[in-house]
Enzyme design. Sequence first.
Site, PDB file in Angstrom:
ATOM      1  N   GLU A   1       0.794  -1.230   0.000  1.00  0.00           N
ATOM      2  CA  GLU A   1       0.000   0.000   0.000  1.00  0.00           C
ATOM      3  C   GLU A   1       0.830   1.287   0.000  1.00  0.00           C
ATOM      4  O   GLU A   1       0.660   2.158   0.861  1.00  0.00           O
ATOM      5  CB  GLU A   1      -0.986  -0.031   1.186  1.00  0.00           C
TER       6      GLU A   1
ATOM      7  N   GLU B   1      -6.288 -10.632  -1.442  1.00  0.00           N
ATOM      8  CA  GLU B   1      -7.105 -10.431  -0.231  1.00  0.00           C
ATOM      9  C   GLU B   1      -8.587 -10.371  -0.607  1.00  0.00           C
ATOM     10  O   GLU B   1      -9.324  -9.478  -0.179  1.00  0.00           O
ATOM     11  CB  GLU B   1      -6.682  -9.128   0.486  1.00  0.00           C
TER      12      GLU B   1
HETATM   13  O1  G3I Z   1      -5.226  -9.027  18.697  1.00  0.00           O
HETATM   14  C1  G3I Z   1      -5.855  -7.876  19.285  1.00  0.00           C
HETATM   15  C2  G3I Z   1      -6.572  -8.267  20.526  1.00  0.00           C
HETATM   16  O2  G3I Z   1      -5.639  -8.727  21.490  1.00  0.00           O
HETATM   17  C3  G3I Z   1      -7.354  -7.061  21.054  1.00  0.00           C
HETATM   18  O3  G3I Z   1      -8.100  -7.413  22.157  1.00  0.00           O
HETATM   19  C4  G3I Z   1      -8.276  -6.517  19.972  1.00  0.00           C
HETATM   20  C5  G3I Z   1      -9.033  -5.270  20.416  1.00  0.00           C
HETATM   21  O4  G3I Z   1      -9.241  -4.375  19.352  1.00  0.00           O
HETATM   22  O5  G3I Z   1      -7.508  -6.185  18.862  1.00  0.00           O
HETATM   23  C6  G3I Z   1      -6.828  -7.302  18.298  1.00  0.00           C
HETATM   24  O6  G3I Z   1      -6.086  -6.864  17.215  1.00  0.00           O
HETATM   25  C7  G3I Z   1      -6.805  -6.559  16.050  1.00  0.00           C
HETATM   26  C8  G3I Z   1      -6.302  -7.466  14.942  1.00  0.00           C
HETATM   27  O7  G3I Z   1      -6.890  -7.094  13.713  1.00  0.00           O
HETATM   28  C9  G3I Z   1      -6.613  -8.944  15.200  1.00  0.00           C
HETATM   29  O8  G3I Z   1      -7.982  -9.156  15.210  1.00  0.00           O
HETATM   30  C10 G3I Z   1      -6.548  -5.112  15.694  1.00  0.00           C
HETATM   31  O9  G3I Z   1      -7.162  -4.276  16.653  1.00  0.00           O
HETATM   32  C11 G3I Z   1      -7.095  -4.786  14.325  1.00  0.00           C
HETATM   33  O10 G3I Z   1      -6.672  -3.488  13.931  1.00  0.00           O
HETATM   34  C12 G3I Z   1      -6.556  -5.772  13.325  1.00  0.00           C
HETATM   35  O11 G3I Z   1      -7.143  -5.502  12.081  1.00  0.00           O
HETATM   36  C13 G3I Z   1      -6.477  -6.048  10.959  1.00  0.00           C
HETATM   37  C14 G3I Z   1      -6.104  -4.913  10.000  1.00  0.00           C
HETATM   38  O12 G3I Z   1      -5.560  -5.446   8.801  1.00  0.00           O
HETATM   39  C15 G3I Z   1      -5.035  -4.005  10.602  1.00  0.00           C
HETATM   40  O13 G3I Z   1      -3.834  -4.701  10.769  1.00  0.00           O
HETATM   41  C16 G3I Z   1      -7.424  -7.026  10.282  1.00  0.00           C
HETATM   42  O14 G3I Z   1      -7.615  -8.164  11.131  1.00  0.00           O
HETATM   43  C17 G3I Z   1      -6.807  -7.481   8.947  1.00  0.00           C
HETATM   44  O15 G3I Z   1      -7.750  -8.265   8.249  1.00  0.00           O
HETATM   45  C18 G3I Z   1      -6.458  -6.268   8.096  1.00  0.00           C
HETATM   46  O16 G3I Z   1      -5.837  -6.719   6.907  1.00  0.00           O
HETATM   47  C19 G3I Z   1      -5.471  -5.701   5.959  1.00  0.00           C
HETATM   48  C20 G3I Z   1      -4.200  -6.163   5.268  1.00  0.00           C
HETATM   49  O17 G3I Z   1      -3.219  -6.435   6.234  1.00  0.00           O
HETATM   50  C21 G3I Z   1      -3.720  -5.125   4.264  1.00  0.00           C
HETATM   51  N1  G3I Z   1      -4.766  -4.794   3.308  1.00  0.00           N
HETATM   52  C22 G3I Z   1      -6.040  -4.398   3.896  1.00  0.00           C
HETATM   53  C23 G3I Z   1      -6.528  -5.472   4.861  1.00  0.00           C
HETATM   54  C24 G3I Z   1      -7.873  -5.131   5.417  1.00  0.00           C
HETATM   55  O18 G3I Z   1      -7.772  -3.992   6.207  1.00  0.00           O
END
Ligand code: G3I
Length: 374
Positions: A158, A263
């Site tokens: 990105e 994705e």
């Molecule tokens: O693991 C923690 C957990 O311990 C905590 O209690 C909870 C509370 O919010 O958060 C958890 O972490 C979250 C994590 O996903 C696991 O579920 C984060 O807050 C959350 O921000 C994170 O979101 C991920 C996001 O990327 C940001 O990294 C999504 O799962 C993931 O599907 C998404 O993937 C991205 C790709 O990497 C790049 N392209 C876009 C795509 C969609 O956004």
Amino acid sequence: MKHHEQLWVLVALLILSMSCRDNQNKPENATTLKETFKDDFLIGTALSIDQINQTDARTDSLIKQQFNAITAENIMKAENIHPAWGQFDFDAADKFVAYGKQNDRYAVGHTLIWHSQLPSFVEAITDADSLRQFMDLHIGAVGQRYASSVAAWDVVNEALNEDGSWRESIFYRLLGEDYLVEAFRKAAEVAPDAALYYNDYNIEQPQKRAGTIRLIKKLQEAGVRIDGVGIQGHWHVDKLQLDAIEESILAYAELGVKVAITELDLTVLPNPWDLQGADVNQAFEGGVDMNPYANQLPDSVNQTLADSYEQLFRLFLKHRDKISRVTFWGVNDGQSWLNNWPIAGRTNYPLLFDRDNQPKAAFHRVIDIKKNTN
Ligand code: G3I
């Protein structure tokens, strides 16, 4: 029953069981994604930490049955794997690659250089030298550790804005465009056998596609290896732009790189302010009308989803010589990030398997394309 009657019943049962076995062996009865598309492209899924830990037996068996490629959804992102300068937490990533090896799956590393989900020590960097040192250390350590177990890396994720210009990330601000070349050069050095990808969303759209083409050419002109481009494929079920996707597949392939759909998911929910894409930093407040299918997906929408997936897979099959992999962003609807983005706490239905791991109409339609063409 008389003796000869018993014999006839036995013969009938034998014939029935043989015909059932024959049917099972016929290709049209191959009902898994990975079997169905095995001569076309890899079929992948993103794995959450629970799935890597195999905490739910039914989800685990679905993953093993359906997919031959796996991507780490979150655990290889810098904030997780490299929480403090020079201190790495490889536990989850080690499990991910071990899962890949044990099950003979194509493991994708996601992602080495991304402006989002950075550890706070990187966010605090203010000079070019320190940032360069971080990149060198990070790509060096992570890339080298998984050199023989990660088959493909999303090296840079990105890097572009919607108009195709460079995103003002910390990397661009402190290092300029050359950070891209430095990242790929280092990845090629430490992971010589891995396929190296640039990964982004909306890069099927004309302006962002033009930016991606410039980016690929920049690497090629610098003599640095790039093997592929990942079109993320976060699309809306009602707004699929098949022409733009096809033009992009052709344009990238023309440059001599592979195309992966990295994705894939199709949101069925309304987008606030007609938002498109996947910028994780955008978030909105929701109301009831923004979560219309909280209890159940209406059949009409389920059918539209099936139509859209069928159209997409027909297109992917048409260009199977250019496409290396199609990866879904999650195993089942319950796991999808789209339940929490861009509005938290909604009920979305973007994948091929429902919350009980049951195949949806879209799954059958995708499989049926091959049944009807073989
Ligand atoms: O693991 C923690 C957990 O311990 C905590 O209690 C909870 C509370 O919010 O958060 C958890 O972490 C979250 C994590 O996903 C696991 O579920 C984060 O807050 C959350 O921000 C994170 O979101 C991920 C996001 O990327 C940001 O990294 C999504 O799962 C993931 O599907 C998404 O993937 C991205 C790709 O990497 C790049 N392209 C876009 C795509 C969609 O956004």
